[in-house]
Design an enzyme around this catalytic site. Sequence first.
Site, PDB file in Angstrom:
ATOM      1  N   SER A  43       0.826  -1.213   0.000  1.00 10.28           N
ATOM      2  CA  SER A  43       0.000   0.000   0.000  1.00 10.28           C
ATOM      3  C   SER A  43       0.858   1.260   0.000  1.00 10.28           C
ATOM      4  CB  SER A  43      -0.970   0.005   1.181  1.00 10.28           C
ATOM      5  OG  SER A  43      -0.280  -0.130   2.407  1.00 10.28           O
ATOM      6  N   GLU A  44       2.036   1.205   0.649  1.00  4.97           N
ATOM      7  CA  GLU A  44       3.000   2.302   0.520  1.00  4.97           C
ATOM      8  C   GLU A  44       4.429   1.796   0.596  1.00  4.97           C
ATOM      9  OE1 GLU A  44      -0.493   4.875   1.533  1.00  4.97           O
ATOM     10  OE2 GLU A  44       0.337   3.141   2.579  1.00  4.97           O
ATOM     11  N   THR A  45       5.296   2.543  -0.093  1.00  3.10           N
ATOM     12  CA  THR A  45       6.743   2.391   0.051  1.00  3.10           C
ATOM     13  C   THR A  45       7.300   3.752   0.450  1.00  3.10           C
ATOM     14  OG1 THR A  45       6.912   0.574  -1.536  1.00  3.10           O
ATOM     15  CG2 THR A  45       8.901   1.853  -1.137  1.00  3.10           C
TER      16      THR A  45
END
Length: 278
Positions: A43-45
């Site tokens: 969902s995020e990096t």
Amino acid sequence: MEILRYVAFSSDPAGGNPAGVVLDATELDDATMQVMAAEVGYSETAFVVPGADGVMGIRYFSPLAEVPFCGHATIATAVAHAHRHGVGSLVLHTKAGEVRVTTSLAEDGSLVASLVSVAPRSVAVSASDLSELLEALRWSADDLDPALPVRAAYAGAWHPVVGAASRERLADLDYDMPVLSDLMRRKDWVTVALVWRERPTVFHVRNPFPPGGVVEDPATGAAAAALGGYLRELELVETPTTLTIHQGADMGRPSTITVSVPRETGSGIRVSGTAVQI
């Protein structure tokens, strides 16, 4: 350059919310970071530009777009940094503002990270936006908890807080992804915080994240901070207090987020949790 993979808000790699972490993204441009985040697929990096004395720039990319702030990727980044450099304090410069993070060792030897959000606030959701939101969620007005007014809450990113009347309503997530994604892009909402209040300080939460190309987020630290600010602003909890947020169980990735809500109006909300490398 190395892409690390961590799970935040769980001590089990099979739980929590996975995040990519790049501890030195100095040479990367925006397009490269976006491509890398899409390839990682979480969902995020988080992409870090290290500085002196624990001061770092940080940016967060979902598979489809950059977001101004991400709580679980911040927790993952802090623990990854502590694994390399030892526990301590960091100052992160995010697009939402300055976020202070500390890491420490728990009694069981695990690493725990705590962040303090930017100043939270909330605003009303118009009747037309609420109608459109409920239609996209395939909820009715009877599905809402009247004790938790629907408002858009902010602690680094915007999340409408929608109270569910029952745990069963929360468990039945079947929304129209393209319609909800379009509404959220227009309103600059990052996720939708669907919440059910089990006890005064215990909440069960689900977070659709269609603008990022993610059906559901298993642990959302930014939304947890926003929820803490929302509850304080509307005087729905006695402060100071500590909230326990359970998330991810409905999708098989149980997560626990601890949220400390100070009494002082406008002060940042503390979000804490463990993280482990995958």
